[in-house]
Design a protein around this motif. Structure first.
Motif, short mmCIF file in Angstrom:
data_model
loop_
_atom_site.label_atom_id
_atom_site.label_comp_id
_atom_site.label_asym_id
_atom_site.label_seq_id
_atom_site.Cartn_x
_atom_site.Cartn_y
_atom_site.Cartn_z
N ILE A 340 0.86 -1.18 0.00
CA ILE A 340 0.00 0.00 0.00
C ILE A 340 0.90 1.23 0.00
CG2 ILE A 340 -1.84 1.25 1.18
CD1 ILE A 340 -2.46 -1.36 2.70
N GLY A 341 0.80 2.07 -1.05
CA GLY A 341 1.52 3.32 -1.08
C GLY A 341 0.94 4.31 -0.08
N ASP A 342 1.80 5.14 0.51
CA ASP A 342 1.33 6.12 1.48
C ASP A 342 0.41 7.14 0.79
OD1 ASP A 342 1.41 8.54 3.37
OD2 ASP A 342 2.53 7.02 4.49
N PRO A 343 -0.78 7.41 1.33
CA PRO A 343 -1.72 8.32 0.67
C PRO A 343 -1.32 9.79 0.74
CG PRO A 343 -2.58 7.67 2.80
CD PRO A 343 -1.33 6.87 2.58
N ARG A 344 -0.34 10.12 1.58
CA ARG A 344 0.06 11.51 1.75
C ARG A 344 1.31 11.82 0.91
NH1 ARG A 344 1.26 10.45 7.83
NH2 ARG A 344 2.26 8.76 6.69
N PHE A 345 1.51 13.09 0.63
CA PHE A 345 2.76 13.54 0.04
C PHE A 345 3.17 14.81 0.79
CE2 PHE A 345 5.17 15.96 -3.28
CZ PHE A 345 6.30 15.17 -3.23
N THR A 346 4.09 14.66 1.72
CA THR A 346 4.49 15.77 2.59
C THR A 346 6.01 15.92 2.54
OG1 THR A 346 4.57 14.21 4.46
CG2 THR A 346 2.55 15.46 4.16
N PRO A 347 6.53 16.48 1.46
CA PRO A 347 7.98 16.54 1.31
C PRO A 347 8.70 17.52 2.21
CG PRO A 347 6.92 17.72 -0.46
CD PRO A 347 5.82 17.08 0.33
N ASP A 348 7.99 18.41 2.89
CA ASP A 348 8.64 19.36 3.79
C ASP A 348 7.78 19.54 5.03
OD1 ASP A 348 6.64 21.49 3.28
OD2 ASP A 348 7.56 21.52 1.27
N LYS A 349 8.29 20.34 5.96
CA LYS A 349 7.63 20.48 7.25
C LYS A 349 6.47 21.47 7.23
CE LYS A 349 11.75 19.22 9.89
NZ LYS A 349 12.72 19.63 10.92
N SER A 350 6.16 22.04 6.08
CA SER A 350 5.04 22.96 6.00
C SER A 350 3.70 22.24 6.06
CB SER A 350 5.12 23.78 4.71
OG SER A 350 5.01 22.93 3.56
N VAL A 351 3.70 20.94 5.80
CA VAL A 351 2.48 20.15 5.85
C VAL A 351 2.57 19.20 7.04
CG1 VAL A 351 1.01 18.52 4.63
CG2 VAL A 351 2.26 20.28 3.35
N PRO A 352 1.62 19.21 7.98
CA PRO A 352 1.67 18.27 9.11
C PRO A 352 1.56 16.83 8.63
CG PRO A 352 -0.45 19.40 9.04
CD PRO A 352 0.43 20.08 8.04
N ILE A 353 2.43 15.97 9.17
CA ILE A 353 2.50 14.60 8.68
C ILE A 353 1.48 13.70 9.37
CG2 ILE A 353 4.01 12.59 8.47
CD1 ILE A 353 6.37 14.48 8.30
N GLY A 496 -12.56 10.23 8.74
CA GLY A 496 -11.97 11.48 8.27
C GLY A 496 -11.36 11.25 6.91
N SER A 497 -10.67 12.22 6.44
CA SER A 497 -10.01 12.09 5.14
C SER A 497 -8.53 12.30 5.30
CB SER A 497 -10.57 13.13 4.16
OG SER A 497 -10.35 14.44 4.66
N VAL A 498 -7.77 11.62 4.43
CA VAL A 498 -6.32 11.77 4.44
C VAL A 498 -5.96 12.83 3.41
CG1 VAL A 498 -4.13 10.61 4.07
CG2 VAL A 498 -6.01 9.38 5.13
N THR A 499 -5.23 13.84 3.86
CA THR A 499 -4.85 14.93 2.97
C THR A 499 -3.77 14.46 2.01
OG1 THR A 499 -5.34 16.54 4.68
CG2 THR A 499 -3.94 17.28 2.85
N VAL A 500 -3.98 14.65 0.74
CA VAL A 500 -3.01 14.28 -0.28
C VAL A 500 -2.58 15.55 -1.01
CG1 VAL A 500 -2.56 12.88 -2.33
CG2 VAL A 500 -4.09 12.02 -0.56
N THR A 501 -1.28 15.86 -0.91
CA THR A 501 -0.75 17.03 -1.60
C THR A 501 -0.30 16.62 -2.99
OG1 THR A 501 0.01 17.88 0.51
CG2 THR A 501 0.94 18.89 -1.47
#
Length: 504
Positions: A340-353, A496-501
């Motif tokens: 399962i690929g991770d649903p999030r894309f948070t390459p920097d600290k500006s997005v809470p993981i 809830g929903s998982v935020t995907v950037t």
């Protein structure tokens, strides 16, 4: 003199006398203890012949109580054999090449006879060490007390105290002795010498006749090691096990590629599983880092991490031998693996993981429900985040994950084992943000080729420059054939929903 003054003076006299006696008692005990340890260190060591190997044995202070086998120059093996304030150090002093070859070639020294012979010779050496160490400790305590106090009374008191201490230590060793600890050695030293000294997993977990055969295995490996002094030993591949290398959180570190290449060659790895965060920002220039995957010569299973973009996933998929899993199952090296690929894309600290852990858990439980509908159970699942991994409880016997940069393992009530890998890249450049560097970690997993169940695993931690110095901790699965509890047949409703950037 008033009665009150007399009683107060008597009380001070008694208190001073008692305090003086306590101080003298503490001094006598401290001097006797120091003398005993000095005597053990100077006169307690012995030499013993165990098969073709000449061993040096000595006792040394240890808070944890352990047995250390020093196989210089290749490394050391540590066994958690007992709980007492004294440890046993065994040093391989010398080996007779002729007798070593005789043990390897002579059919009389078969698996039936060699363990008993080695056990007998080793037991005799340990008995000699115990007697000599005890006698040296008593003599050291007596002589040191006489030199310091110059009176027989304190010397005899110290001798009596040390006698009681030695008897108590011996009782603690006898009561806490764990012979099965030999199946889970902790190895520190050269990576190239590790497989020969630690032994193959199938031989370890089969146990044969408890520790006697493990002793024979160790001596046999050491004999082969020294018999081939012109070259480092080659690992004798175990044909009955599937060897999987678990890596994670490489974060663009070239150190990881060197380590993976060494482990793959030394341990004869059948497949590599990467649980994500191969890159740092998932950008196009980072795609070239994935080209190393095609050089390993074994299948490379990959699931996307929160630092990997969809472009990163496509770049991995283009490499020779790469197997990208994102909500599907494939058979690799005989194992049915679901990823399962991770649903999030948070390459920097500006997005809470980790802002929505409930949604991650719900995602894991949703996939677990889907896996329950499959006609054949998968052997293991690979995901990036431990929260998703725990949501898969009961879906498979084994779930591999990463993300936290700290290795751990947990056996869930359902029977599913979750293995969280540390950072195989030492957290990449972000490791420079901390005072202490992040360890470089990976694990070799041994699966039974018939049941596809985990039998044992070696946790590898890079402890020096390059891949020359390494620590390996062997773990044995106590119940590989355990029942895995079924999971619900209906998918739970996400909370809830998982935020995907979007990927760059």
């Amino acid at each position: 003199m008033k009665f009150a003054d007399w009683t107060q003076g008597a009380r001070r006299f008694v208190t001073g006398l008692a305090t003086g006696r306590i101080a003298r008692g503490v001094a006598v005990a401290a001097v006797a203890l120091a003398g005993a340890w000095l005597g053990v260190m100077l006169g307690g060591a012995v030499r013993a012949n165990v098969g073709p190997v000449e061993l040096g044995m000595s006792a040394e202070p240890s808070w944890t109580g352990e047995t250390v086998v020093d196989a210089h120059p290749f490394g050391t093996l540590l066994f958690d054999t007992h709980d007492a304030p004294v440890g046993l150090r065994v040093t391989l002093e010398n080996i007779n090449p002729e007798r070593a070859r005789g043990f390897l070639d002579d059919p009389r020294f078969s698996a039936d006879r060699l363990p008993a012979l080695l056990e007998e010779e080793l037991s005799a050496g340990v008995r000699t060490l115990v007697l000599r160490a005890a006698l040296s400790g008593l003599v050291g305590a007596l002589v040191t007390s006489l030199i310091v106090f110059r009176r027989p009374g304190p010397a005899l008191a110290g001798l009596l105290g040390i006698t009681v201490a030695i008897a108590g230590t011996g009782a603690a060793i006898a009561l806490t002795f764990r012979p099965d600890s030999v199946v889970e050695p902790k190895y520190t030293g050269l990576l190239a010498g590790a497989p020969s000294l630690v032994g193959d997993a199938e031989s370890i977990v089969t146990r044969f006749e408890s520790y006697r055969v493990q002793l024979a295995k160790l001596v046999n490996n050491v004999s082969q090691l020294y018999d081939a002094v012109s070259a480092l030993p080659v690992y004798d591949a175990d044909p009955t096990s599937i060897r999987v290398l678990h890596v994670s959180d490489i974060h663009l570190s070239p150190i990881a590629w060197n380590l993976i290449r060494s482990i793959t060659a030394q341990f004869k790895i059948d497949a590599i599983i990467d649980t994500g965060d191969l890159t740092d920002h998932g950008t196009g220039p980072e795609d070239r880092f994935t080209e190393e995957i095609s050089t390993f010569g074994v299948p490379y299973v990959f699931v996307r991490g929160n630092h990997d973009s969809m472009a990163t996933q496509r770049a991995v998929a283009k490499q020779k031998g790469a197997v990208v899993l994102d909500g599907e199952a494939k058979t690799v090296a005989g194992l049915r693996i679901y990823g399962i690929g991770d649903p999030r894309f948070t390459p920097d600290k500006s997005v809470p993981i980790d802002s929505n852990l409930e949604s991650l858990d719900a995602l894991g439980r949703s996939h677990a429900a889907e896996l329950a509908k499959l006609p054949k159970q998968v052997d293991l699942v690979a995901v990036h985040d431990p929260t998703i991994a725990k949501g898969l409880s009961g879906a498979a016997p084994m779930v591999l994950t990463g993300h936290s940069h700290a290795r751990s393992t947990e056996l869930l009530p359902s029977g599913t084992r979750v293995l969280v890998q540390g950072s195989t890249g030492g957290a990449g450049l972000r490791a420079l943000e901390h005072d202490e560097p992040t360890p470089v970690e990976a694990s070799v997993l041994y699966f039974d080729a018939h049941t596809n169940r985990l039998r044992a695993w070696d946790d590898i931690t890079l402890g020096g420059l390059g891949e020359q110095s390494v620590q390996i901790q062997r773990h044995v699965e106590t119940d590989p054939g355990r029942t895995i509890s079924p999971v619900p047949t209906t998918a739970p409703s996400p909370t809830g929903s998982v935020t995907v950037t979007p990927s760059p």
